[in-house]
Write an enzyme that holds these catalytic residues in place. Structure first.
Site, PDB file in Angstrom:
ATOM      1  N   LYS A 103      -6.650-202.225 105.352  1.00  9.06           N
ATOM      2  CA  LYS A 103      -5.426-201.720 105.026  1.00  9.06           C
ATOM      3  C   LYS A 103      -4.369-202.843 104.574  1.00  9.06           C
ATOM      4  O   LYS A 103      -4.255-203.952 105.264  1.00  9.06           O
ATOM      5  CB  LYS A 103      -4.667-201.054 106.139  1.00  9.06           C
ATOM      6  CG  LYS A 103      -3.346-200.208 105.707  1.00  9.06           C
ATOM      7  CD  LYS A 103      -2.642-199.708 107.026  1.00  9.06           C
ATOM      8  CE  LYS A 103      -1.462-199.300 106.813  1.00  9.06           C
ATOM      9  NZ  LYS A 103      -0.631-198.675 107.907  1.00  9.06           N
ATOM     10  N   ASP A 142       6.434-192.291 115.595  1.00  7.88           N
ATOM     11  CA  ASP A 142       6.089-191.924 114.186  1.00  7.88           C
ATOM     12  C   ASP A 142       4.761-192.103 114.080  1.00  7.88           C
ATOM     13  O   ASP A 142       4.240-192.154 112.671  1.00  7.88           O
ATOM     14  CB  ASP A 142       6.894-192.616 113.158  1.00  7.88           C
ATOM     15  CG  ASP A 142       7.145-191.688 112.057  1.00  7.88           C
ATOM     16  OD1 ASP A 142       7.148-190.597 112.115  1.00  7.88           O
ATOM     17  OD2 ASP A 142       7.366-192.184 110.963  1.00  7.88           O
TER      18      ASP A 142
END
Length: 398
Positions: free
Chosen positions: A134, A262
């Site tokens: 990523k 989150d």
């Protein structure tokens, strides 16, 4: 008496060099960098214990005017690896051999894959589907440095039993003057079994459904409201539920201590019956293609889709720590038993690097005004976020 001797002409055999073929310079440099790093680490005496400086350390290599493999590698590039001894230690704790890790990332180029989140980051997967790469921002690199020592301690204390991302390496690549930051993680999903449907779950209901654009994808990422509407629950049995909630509780408590929120649970569902049907269709197609050729009455079974009869005895690999079978009642983790639908669930936490900072506090205030204080918005304080997340998981796991 003269003795005849026969001289053998021995030709030196040169070791083959890896070429790091890729369709873009960045990936070639990543492959080169991982290969270089693992080779260098193999010549270092690894200390028994990690020291505080190991969590600040890095290695750098700069290559200028290299002529080998110039068709694939740029003439000038730099590779920086962060905390190499720490990530080597983490790979060991996650039962990943360094040579296997290197081969997965260098034998063939990583391929682009769909992003499971909204971060806008680029995601790649190793050719053998074992690792996810990523792209991250420099702020996330700083965040990783901030939490790495505590993260490592959490992994050690819990004997690597965690649904947090399995971080395996972090790099900065400089190609053509552009810096790219990358983190390598273990793939949550199986490298063997196809995922037929996937969800991104936060335990929130406000704006938590897949868009029409997302649903049009081949493998969409659905969200909380979609899950509640289509599934409601995951039937995994009492034993597996208790174990899974225990792991999630430890992980979410850990994230609270670091003021992080989150995050999501990424869930992938492998449908056993559907896999069997796909397997049969593949066999039929293979039989049609051979069109009368003598195959001894047997068709090859694709390695990524075992027959359904094998699933009853399907043992989750040691690396597949994120896998859970569907079940009813208090059965063990190795049986489908009387599960209403034979499925294998792959799950893990993603996007854990978001701090509850001034920006998130402002977002919380704005969403509260828009949706009301009682609404289940995703942007809330870490402790409240973790509590709501755990309440949701307690409801959906049965």
């Amino acid at each position: 008496m003269a003795t005849a001797t026969k001289n053998k002409h021995l030709r030196a055999k040169r070791q083959k060099k890896k070429l790091f073929r890729a369709n873009e310079p960045l990936l070639s440099v990543l492959m080169w960098g991982v290969n270089h790093s693992i080779q260098e680490l193999s010549h270092i005496n690894i200390p028994v214990m990690l020291m505080p400086d190991d969590f600040k350390a890095f290695s750098k290599v700069k290559v200028d005017n290299q002529y080998f493999n110039k068709e694939n590698l740029p003439s000038h590039f730099k590779v920086k690896e962060y905390c190499p001894l720490v990530f080597k230690n983490l790979r060991e704790r996650f039962n990943i051999d360094d040579i296997d890790y290197m081969n997965s990332l260098t034998r063939s180029q990583p391929v682009n894959t769909d992003s499971p989140g909204r971060s806008g980051a680029r995601f790649l997967m190793s050719y053998d589907k074992r690792y996810v790469i990523k792209t991250i921002e420099s702020e996330e690199v700083a965040q990783m440095h901030h939490l790495l020592k505590q993260y490592h301690q959490h992994i050690v204390e819990n004997h690597s039993e965690t649904l947090l991302p399995h971080y395996l390496g972090m790099y900065r690549l400089t190609v053509e003057g552009t810096e790219t930051y990358l983190v390598v993680m273990a793939n949550i999903f199986s490298h063997k079994l196809n995922v037929h449907i996937k969800y991104d779950l936060k335990g929130s209901t406000v704006d938590r459904q897949a868009s029409d654009k997302e649903k049009a994808k081949e493998l969409p990422t659905y969200k909380d409201n979609d899950f509640v509407k289509e599934r409601e629950t995951l039937k995994i049995g009492e034993t597996q539920k208790e174990r899974l909630l225990g792991i999630l509780k430890r992980d979410s408590d850990f994230l609270v201590t670091l003021n992080l929120m989150d995050y999501s649970l990424l869930l992938g569902v492998h449908d056993v019956e559907r896999a069997e049907q796909e397997d049969m269709e593949t066999e039929n197609q293979s039989g049609d293609d051979e069109d009368g050729e003598d195959s001894g009455g047997q068709c090859a079974t694709p390695p990524d889709s075992p027959r359904i009869k094998d699933f009853e005895g399907y043992e989750v690999e040691e690396r597949e720590v994120f896998a859970i079978k569907s079940a009813n009642g208090s059965v063990g983790p190795h049986y489908f038993a009387d599960a209403p639908k034979k499925e294998i669930y792959f799950m893990g936490l993603i996007d854990i690097l978001t701090s509850y900072d001034a920006k998130k506090r402002a977002a919380h205030a704005a969403k509260t005004v828009k949706h009301g204080a009682a609404s289940e918005i995703s942007t809330v304080k870490p402790k409240q976020y973790a509590r709501r997340f755990m309440d949701f998981m307690d409801k959906v796991l049965v």
